[in-house]
Enzyme design. Structure first.
Site, PDB file in Angstrom:
ATOM      1  N   ASN A   9       0.867  -1.182   0.000  1.00 35.85           N
ATOM      2  CA  ASN A   9       0.000   0.000   0.000  1.00 35.85           C
ATOM      3  C   ASN A   9       0.905   1.233   0.000  1.00 35.85           C
ATOM      4  O   ASN A   9       1.460   1.602   1.033  1.00 35.85           O
ATOM      5  CB  ASN A   9      -0.883  -0.041   1.254  1.00 35.85           C
ATOM      6  N   ARG A  31      -2.791  -1.831  -3.408  1.00 38.44           N
ATOM      7  CA  ARG A  31      -3.974  -0.987  -3.216  1.00 38.44           C
ATOM      8  C   ARG A  31      -3.865   0.168  -4.203  1.00 38.44           C
ATOM      9  O   ARG A  31      -2.844   0.869  -4.236  1.00 38.44           O
ATOM     10  CB  ARG A  31      -4.004  -0.450  -1.794  1.00 38.44           C
ATOM     11  N   HIS A  38     -12.397   4.200   0.379  1.00 36.37           N
ATOM     12  CA  HIS A  38     -12.400   3.229   1.497  1.00 36.37           C
ATOM     13  C   HIS A  38     -13.162   1.962   1.114  1.00 36.37           C
ATOM     14  O   HIS A  38     -13.637   1.231   1.982  1.00 36.37           O
ATOM     15  CB  HIS A  38     -13.075   3.791   2.775  1.00 36.37           C
ATOM     16  N   ARG A  73      -9.694  16.802   7.131  1.00 39.19           N
ATOM     17  CA  ARG A  73     -10.602  17.159   6.033  1.00 39.19           C
ATOM     18  C   ARG A  73     -11.943  17.595   6.591  1.00 39.19           C
ATOM     19  O   ARG A  73     -12.464  16.997   7.527  1.00 39.19           O
ATOM     20  CB  ARG A  73     -10.809  15.953   5.103  1.00 39.19           C
ATOM     21  N   GLU A  88      -7.853  -4.500   5.518  1.00 35.89           N
ATOM     22  CA  GLU A  88      -7.824  -4.309   4.068  1.00 35.89           C
ATOM     23  C   GLU A  88      -6.792  -5.209   3.400  1.00 35.89           C
ATOM     24  O   GLU A  88      -7.007  -5.716   2.306  1.00 35.89           O
ATOM     25  CB  GLU A  88      -7.533  -2.832   3.759  1.00 35.89           C
TER      26      GLU A  88
END
Ligand code: ADP
Length: 393
Positions: free
Chosen positions: A7, A91, A180, A239, A380
């Site tokens: 990743n 990913r 996600h 964010r 993940e």
């Protein structure tokens, strides 16, 4: 038949090496500071931990360092000969309209991921740099791309289209893509097992540094809080999540440069913007407990926004089988789960306070709750490894 999962983020490379099956984790680690800031390599193999300061100027050097660590660190090293790695799962953040599932990487996939770079300028170039480095350093391994957007390919047009001039969608790709997705898909598949229902109706909440909610009907994503970019939706570490788009014109007309507005919404908003001190949930929660008013407001706003989406998504997936909390905050903060779920008994959501304070994967709803509420630690990497093993076979 080892499978490596990589990743590549905007400043770090995380990796895990699996042996036979995802239950057989051989090693893993993280290389931080690929952008040059305080580079550091943390590696774990079996029950041994390693830490080294390293020289990394780019992703190629980072991938070279991790391959070397897999071959040499630990006794015995997790893999003596890197040529034994038969598959590498990457990913990839943005698959646009093009990729609705994981694919074996070839030249055309690389070109398409590259062309999607405009939609994810912080992420896709880093993902691609990792893919290129692996192709060069592990030429015998097949690469597989697992997309963060793919799980949302089942969104109906009324959920993914914005009510803007059609031309913006056609010419500029302005639509909701969702992110996600690897985590939400993992949670959906895991919840299906735990609930013993092959295609459950769920609301999954991934609450980490980035945060998003997903509505899942019959096991498929039907809505997401994230938008064309990962900026929309919930309040995140830095964010802003949802704001009225007119705020942007207002600030431009007031003389703020676009770069400053962008920074404010992406890097200086969220928990950091509201608390004025930190983007880290634990620190904000600690300050709130110590009486800091701005931190308390940050926490309340964070929970309020989640409740807004939870309510909206419960309507879309009714009758809901389960609500799932995950991500660093969702897995660990009983406080956030309590705030989000308080007073929802009339909607069939009843929390058991003792289960809520427990640890690990578990149901936290009371036996009287008509909707199950679960905490499921996301994984993940195991999903990427499973897709990779399936495709290379
Ligand atoms: P990322 O999105 O980068 O993978 P994580 O899922 O690790 O991030 O989540 C990071 C967030 O989780 C941080 O805000 C951190 O403060 C929070 N967090 C981590 N551990 C805990 C904990 N024990 N209690 C509350 N919050 C936690």
């Amino acid at each position: 038949m080892p499978v490596l999962v990589i990743n590549c983020g905007s400043s770090s490379i995380k990796y895990k090496l699996y042996g036979r099956g995802v239950a057989n984790l051989l090693a893993g680690g993280i290389i931080e500071g690929v952008d040059g800031e305080r580079p550091r390599h943390l590696h774990a193999a079996g029950d041994q931990d390693f830490e080294a300061e390293i020289e990394v100027g780019d992703y190629r050097q980072g991938v070279a360092a991790l391959v070397k660590a897999l071959a040499e660190w630990g006794s015995p090293p997790p893999i003596g000969d890197p040529a034994e790695i038969i598959g590498v799962g990457h990913r990839v953040v943005h698959g646009g309209d093009r990729f609705s599932e994981s694919v074996v990487i070839d030249r055309s996939v690389i070109e398409e991921v590259e062309s999607l770079g405009a939609l994810a300028p912080l992420h896709n170039p880093a993902n691609l740099a990792g893919i290129r480095a692996v192709r060069e350093l592990l030429p015998g391994a097949l690469g597989v791309a697992v997309f963060d957007t793919a799980f949302f390919s089942t969104l109906p047009p009324h959920a993914y289209r914005y009510a803007v001039p059609e031309r913006w969608w056609r010419d500029f790709g302005v639509r909701r893509y969702g992110f996600h997705g690897i985590s939400h898909r993992y949670l959906a598949e895991r919840a299906a097992r735990l609930l013993e229902q092959p295609r459950p109706n769920l609301v999954t909440l991934h609450l980490g540094a980035g945060a998003s909610a997903c509505a899942i009907r019959d096991g498929k994503a039907v809505d997401t809080s994230m938008g064309m970019t990962p900026l929309e939706g919930l309040v995140m570490g830095t964010r802003s999540g949802d704001i009225d788009p007119a705020v942007v014109f207002h600030l431009i007309e007031a003389g703020l440069p676009v770069s400053e507005i962008r920074r404010g919404l992406q890097r200086e908003g969220g928990l950091l913007g509201l608390s004025g001190t930190s983007s880290d949930f634990r620190r904000v929660a600690g300050s709130a407990r110590a009486g800091d008013q701005a931190a308390a407001l940050a926490l309340a706003t964070f929970a309020h926004r989640i409740r807004r989406y939870l309510g909206a998504f419960l309507v879309q997936v009714a009758p809901c089988d389960g609500v799932v909390f995950s991500g660093g905050i969702g897995e660990n903060s009983h406080e956030v789960r309590s705030l989000v779920l308080s007073g929802l008994e009339p909607l069939g959501l009843v929390v058991d306070p003792i289960r809520n304070r427990g640890e690990g994967e578990r149901r936290i709803s009371a036996d009287t709750s008509s909707v199950d509420v679960w905490v499921i630690p996301t994984d993940e990497e195991s999903l990427i490894a499973r897709d990779t093993a399936r495709l290379i076979n």
